[in-house]
Scaffold this motif. Structure first.
Motif, PDB file in Angstrom:
ATOM      1  N   ASP A   1       0.853  -1.186   0.000  1.00  0.00           N
ATOM      2  CA  ASP A   1       0.000   0.000   0.000  1.00  0.00           C
ATOM      3  C   ASP A   1       0.889   1.236   0.000  1.00  0.00           C
ATOM      4  O   ASP A   1       2.115   1.134   0.012  1.00  0.00           O
ATOM      5  CB  ASP A   1      -0.943  -0.023   1.210  1.00  0.00           C
ATOM      6  CG  ASP A   1      -0.195  -0.157   2.523  1.00  0.00           C
ATOM      7  OD1 ASP A   1       1.044   0.028   2.526  1.00  0.00           O
ATOM      8  OD2 ASP A   1      -0.824  -0.452   3.545  1.00  0.00           O
ATOM      9  N   SER A   2       0.264   2.404  -0.003  1.00  0.00           N
ATOM     10  CA  SER A   2       1.080   3.606  -0.170  1.00  0.00           C
ATOM     11  C   SER A   2       1.996   3.813   1.046  1.00  0.00           C
ATOM     12  O   SER A   2       3.133   4.264   0.914  1.00  0.00           O
ATOM     13  CB  SER A   2       0.202   4.831  -0.402  1.00  0.00           C
ATOM     14  OG  SER A   2      -0.790   4.905   0.569  1.00  0.00           O
ATOM     15  N   TYR A   3       1.495   3.421   2.216  1.00  0.00           N
ATOM     16  CA  TYR A   3       2.318   3.553   3.420  1.00  0.00           C
ATOM     17  C   TYR A   3       3.570   2.692   3.305  1.00  0.00           C
ATOM     18  O   TYR A   3       4.698   3.132   3.513  1.00  0.00           O
ATOM     19  CB  TYR A   3       1.483   3.108   4.627  1.00  0.00           C
ATOM     20  CG  TYR A   3       2.229   3.097   5.929  1.00  0.00           C
ATOM     21  CD1 TYR A   3       2.351   4.258   6.679  1.00  0.00           C
ATOM     22  CD2 TYR A   3       2.824   1.930   6.397  1.00  0.00           C
ATOM     23  CE1 TYR A   3       3.042   4.258   7.871  1.00  0.00           C
ATOM     24  CE2 TYR A   3       3.517   1.913   7.583  1.00  0.00           C
ATOM     25  CZ  TYR A   3       3.627   3.082   8.318  1.00  0.00           C
ATOM     26  OH  TYR A   3       4.303   3.068   9.495  1.00  0.00           O
ATOM     27  N   ARG A   4       3.346   1.436   2.921  1.00  0.00           N
ATOM     28  CA  ARG A   4       4.439   0.484   2.808  1.00  0.00           C
ATOM     29  C   ARG A   4       5.377   0.909   1.670  1.00  0.00           C
ATOM     30  O   ARG A   4       6.609   0.767   1.777  1.00  0.00           O
ATOM     31  CB  ARG A   4       3.821  -0.888   2.514  1.00  0.00           C
ATOM     32  CG  ARG A   4       4.767  -2.023   2.485  1.00  0.00           C
ATOM     33  CD  ARG A   4       4.781  -2.783   3.801  1.00  0.00           C
ATOM     34  NE  ARG A   4       5.966  -3.617   3.905  1.00  0.00           N
ATOM     35  CZ  ARG A   4       6.119  -4.769   3.286  1.00  0.00           C
ATOM     36  NH1 ARG A   4       5.156  -5.217   2.510  1.00  0.00           N
ATOM     37  NH2 ARG A   4       7.233  -5.458   3.421  1.00  0.00           N
ATOM     38  N   ALA A   5       4.790   1.421   0.586  1.00  0.00           N
ATOM     39  CA  ALA A   5       5.608   1.832  -0.556  1.00  0.00           C
ATOM     40  C   ALA A   5       6.559   2.957  -0.148  1.00  0.00           C
ATOM     41  O   ALA A   5       7.712   2.998  -0.579  1.00  0.00           O
ATOM     42  CB  ALA A   5       4.718   2.274  -1.708  1.00  0.00           C
ATOM     43  N   ARG A   6       6.059   3.852   0.688  1.00  0.00           N
ATOM     44  CA  ARG A   6       6.913   4.950   1.148  1.00  0.00           C
ATOM     45  C   ARG A   6       8.095   4.417   1.949  1.00  0.00           C
ATOM     46  O   ARG A   6       9.237   4.835   1.754  1.00  0.00           O
ATOM     47  CB  ARG A   6       6.111   5.930   2.010  1.00  0.00           C
ATOM     48  CG  ARG A   6       5.592   7.129   1.248  1.00  0.00           C
ATOM     49  CD  ARG A   6       5.244   8.273   2.185  1.00  0.00           C
ATOM     50  NE  ARG A   6       4.257   7.889   3.192  1.00  0.00           N
ATOM     51  CZ  ARG A   6       2.948   7.847   2.959  1.00  0.00           C
ATOM     52  NH1 ARG A   6       2.481   8.178   1.777  1.00  0.00           N
ATOM     53  NH2 ARG A   6       2.114   7.483   3.897  1.00  0.00           N
ATOM     54  N   SER A   7       7.799   3.469   2.852  1.00  0.00           N
ATOM     55  CA  SER A   7       8.908   2.971   3.666  1.00  0.00           C
ATOM     56  C   SER A   7       9.868   2.141   2.819  1.00  0.00           C
ATOM     57  O   SER A   7      11.084   2.149   3.056  1.00  0.00           O
ATOM     58  CB  SER A   7       8.403   2.202   4.886  1.00  0.00           C
ATOM     59  OG  SER A   7       7.819   0.996   4.504  1.00  0.00           O
TER      60      SER A   7
ATOM     61  N   ARG B   1     -10.655  -1.670   3.474  1.00  0.00           N
ATOM     62  CA  ARG B   1      -9.223  -1.483   3.622  1.00  0.00           C
ATOM     63  C   ARG B   1      -8.481  -2.414   2.671  1.00  0.00           C
ATOM     64  O   ARG B   1      -9.086  -3.253   2.017  1.00  0.00           O
ATOM     65  CB  ARG B   1      -8.802  -1.718   5.067  1.00  0.00           C
ATOM     66  CG  ARG B   1      -9.372  -2.986   5.659  1.00  0.00           C
ATOM     67  CD  ARG B   1      -8.817  -3.228   7.035  1.00  0.00           C
ATOM     68  NE  ARG B   1      -9.248  -4.512   7.499  1.00  0.00           N
ATOM     69  CZ  ARG B   1     -10.257  -4.704   8.334  1.00  0.00           C
ATOM     70  NH1 ARG B   1     -10.914  -3.675   8.809  1.00  0.00           N
ATOM     71  NH2 ARG B   1     -10.602  -5.907   8.701  1.00  0.00           N
ATOM     72  N   ASP B   2      -7.147  -2.274   2.649  1.00  0.00           N
ATOM     73  CA  ASP B   2      -6.339  -3.028   1.701  1.00  0.00           C
ATOM     74  C   ASP B   2      -6.549  -4.539   1.830  1.00  0.00           C
ATOM     75  O   ASP B   2      -6.556  -5.257   0.836  1.00  0.00           O
ATOM     76  CB  ASP B   2      -4.854  -2.693   1.878  1.00  0.00           C
ATOM     77  CG  ASP B   2      -4.496  -1.404   1.145  1.00  0.00           C
ATOM     78  OD1 ASP B   2      -5.245  -1.044   0.223  1.00  0.00           O
ATOM     79  OD2 ASP B   2      -3.500  -0.770   1.500  1.00  0.00           O
ATOM     80  N   GLY B   3      -6.728  -4.996   3.065  1.00  0.00           N
ATOM     81  CA  GLY B   3      -6.946  -6.426   3.268  1.00  0.00           C
ATOM     82  C   GLY B   3      -8.179  -6.916   2.521  1.00  0.00           C
ATOM     83  O   GLY B   3      -8.204  -8.033   2.002  1.00  0.00           O
ATOM     84  N   ASP B   4      -9.205  -6.048   2.448  1.00  0.00           N
ATOM     85  CA  ASP B   4     -10.428  -6.424   1.739  1.00  0.00           C
ATOM     86  C   ASP B   4     -10.189  -6.521   0.239  1.00  0.00           C
ATOM     87  O   ASP B   4     -10.838  -7.299  -0.454  1.00  0.00           O
ATOM     88  CB  ASP B   4     -11.538  -5.393   2.012  1.00  0.00           C
ATOM     89  CG  ASP B   4     -11.891  -5.311   3.494  1.00  0.00           C
ATOM     90  OD1 ASP B   4     -11.723  -6.324   4.184  1.00  0.00           O
ATOM     91  OD2 ASP B   4     -12.320  -4.230   3.933  1.00  0.00           O
ATOM     92  N   VAL B   5      -9.271  -5.694  -0.272  1.00  0.00           N
ATOM     93  CA  VAL B   5      -8.941  -5.741  -1.704  1.00  0.00           C
ATOM     94  C   VAL B   5      -8.389  -7.120  -2.036  1.00  0.00           C
ATOM     95  O   VAL B   5      -8.803  -7.768  -3.008  1.00  0.00           O
ATOM     96  CB  VAL B   5      -7.914  -4.644  -2.072  1.00  0.00           C
ATOM     97  CG1 VAL B   5      -7.540  -4.737  -3.550  1.00  0.00           C
ATOM     98  CG2 VAL B   5      -8.455  -3.258  -1.739  1.00  0.00           C
ATOM     99  N   VAL B   6      -7.471  -7.583  -1.193  1.00  0.00           N
ATOM    100  CA  VAL B   6      -6.874  -8.900  -1.419  1.00  0.00           C
ATOM    101  C   VAL B   6      -7.949  -9.987  -1.315  1.00  0.00           C
ATOM    102  O   VAL B   6      -8.008 -10.906  -2.137  1.00  0.00           O
ATOM    103  CB  VAL B   6      -5.730  -9.152  -0.409  1.00  0.00           C
ATOM    104  CG1 VAL B   6      -5.138 -10.539  -0.601  1.00  0.00           C
ATOM    105  CG2 VAL B   6      -4.639  -8.097  -0.568  1.00  0.00           C
ATOM    106  N   ALA B   7      -8.841  -9.855  -0.321  1.00  0.00           N
ATOM    107  CA  ALA B   7      -9.907 -10.854  -0.144  1.00  0.00           C
ATOM    108  C   ALA B   7     -10.817 -10.899  -1.368  1.00  0.00           C
ATOM    109  O   ALA B   7     -11.177 -11.971  -1.844  1.00  0.00           O
ATOM    110  CB  ALA B   7     -10.709 -10.536   1.114  1.00  0.00           C
TER     111      ALA B   7
END
Lengths: 302, 139
Positions: free
Chosen positions: A205-211, B16-22
């Motif tokens: 995600d964008s947060y992880r991409a930044r790190s 949230r992102d987890g739902d995208v993967v699901a």
């Protein structure tokens, strides 16, 4: 279990806008409120005895008894409950009320009161109260039933507030876990002089991409790297947003003077990205990790 | 109130992102069951990803539902992404490559249209977005 089913003020909860909707959902009308309120005197008179009975019932369970340390604590909780149930028949069912109920839910959740314990306590109280009200209003059982049905509606609305808080608390925990997992350290491995390998795992995600970008740039600086292999075999859900993050990360690397190669993109996903419109020129890719490393080594020779 | 959404079996809420993967996993699984090839499964999963991520990015929450469809002896998978977010003011612009009100590549919607066989988008400012796409199994 200090404050269980005891009321207190708080500043949590949802905005007020949806309360009207909720009341409509529970089919709580002005009549219901008036009818519940008509039980106020009876409930007041009976509450103490019912709560005494309830605690006798509760304390007959070993699990429940463990929560209580002293008689004073029990006395305090009983007082809180008295207030809670008095509020049930007279509550304004407004924003403050919902906030307060939600906060009680939070306290319960934190102190380990399960939904079973909570709903069971409620059922016990309503059941006892129902019997006594029917006894007292023997001359008008129809009215007694109407009053009690109104109270039951409000009680369910009230329970819903607390249970929502339970769910929210669990969701917050899950989100926290997800966050922790997404913060799995991204290792920066030096394969040889000037050549780095970064395996990326999890969701990007964008947060992880930044790190990731920060780690990559620090790695380039610390190792004086000129080529980087980014391996995304372990990245779930590669789509245009992930591609965008990777493009930005790789562009940042280039500005630091390092070229990068992307590996670990499956053939199917690569095809899908191309069809969606992600252009190959922005992302230099290699079929597999070995090719990626060979490609990066050639970049070092230039 | 969300209590009345009596859920069909194949629905995934998207928050949230987890739902995208699901959602991707559900779609991919269904696509495999229907008999789509692996490259087609990847296209479907990618389309779901784009639609779901749009919900997370622009509407905060929404729902993706899946249905196997049958028409003229063809089998397919229909995916509907719905949200009650701010909606799209200019659908024509949103369907243009490289257009984004966020900081993205702007390929999500036009790209999804390219990789699916049918594409329908409905939106008005303040009324959320509903995107329905269908992928037919190649014969």
């Amino acid at each position: 279990m200090d404050d269980i089913i005891a009321s207190s003020g708080g500043r949590h909860g949802p905005p007020g806008g949806q309360i009207a909707d909720q009341l409509r959902w529970f089919d709580i009308t002005e009549t219901d409120r008036r009818q519940a309120e008509a039980l106020a005197v009876t409930a007041d008179e009976l509450a103490e005895q019912i709560i005494e009975d309830f605690y006798a019932h509760l304390l007959s369970f070993d699990d429940a008894r463990r929560h209580f340390r002293s008689d004073e604590q029990i006395a305090r909780v009983k007082k809180g409950q008295l207030k809670y149930f008095r509020e049930l028949v007279t509550a304004a069912l407004d924003e403050d009320y919902v906030r307060n109920r939600r906060q009680i839910g939070q306290i319960h959740e934190r102190s380990g009161v399960t939904p079973t314990l909570y709903v069971g306590a409620y059922a016990y109280y309503l059941h006892r109260l129902g019997h006594r009200v029917m006894d007292r209003m023997q001359d008008d059982p129809g009215r007694a039933l109407a009053l009690l049905l109104s109270l039951i509606k409000i009680a369910h609305f009230d329970m819903a507030q607390a249970l929502e808080t339970y769910v929210e608390a669990r969701e917050a925990t899950i989100e926290q876990r997800e966050r922790e997992m997404s913060e799995l350290p991204t290792p920066v491995l030096q394969l040889r002089d000037g050549l780095l390998l970064i395996p990326v795992v999890g969701t990007l995600d964008s947060y992880r991409a930044r790190s990731l970008t920060v780690k990559l740039l620090e790695g380039i600086r610390d190792h004086r790297a000129r080529a980087v292999v980014l391996d995304i075999t372990g990245v779930a859900a590669v789509d245009s947003a992930v591609a965008n993050h990777l493009i930005q990360t790789m562009t940042a690397a280039r500005l630091m003077g390092a070229s990068s190669v992307l590996t670990g993109l499956s053939a199917e996903v690569a095809q899908a990205l191309v069809k969606i419109g992600v252009t190959g020129e922005a992302l230099r890719t290699a079929g597999d990790l070995q090719h990626g490393i060979e490609m990066a080594e050639r970049m070092l020779e230039i | 109130m969300t209590g009345l959404d009596l859920a069909a079996p194949q629905m995934q809420r998207i928050e949230r992102d987890g739902d995208v993967v699901a959602a991707r996993q559900i779609g991919r699984h269904l696509a495999a069951e229907i008999g789509f090839s692996r490259p087609e499964q990847a296209l479907i999963a990618t389309a779901i990803s784009e639609l779901a991520r749009n919900i997370v990015s622009y509407a905060e929450r929404g729902m993706i539902s899946f249905a196997a469809v049958d028409a003229e002896r063809r089998q397919g998978l229909r995916i509907t992404a719905e949200d009650r977010g701010p909606g799209i003011a200019d659908i024509h612009a949103a369907m243009t490559d490289g257009f984004s009100t966020g900081n993205s590549l702007g390929l999500g919607l036009p790209g999804t249209q390219r990789i699916m066989d049918e594409f329908d988008i409905r939106s008005a400012p303040g009324e959320g977005v509903t995107v329905t796409v269908v992928k037919w199994k190649s014969r």
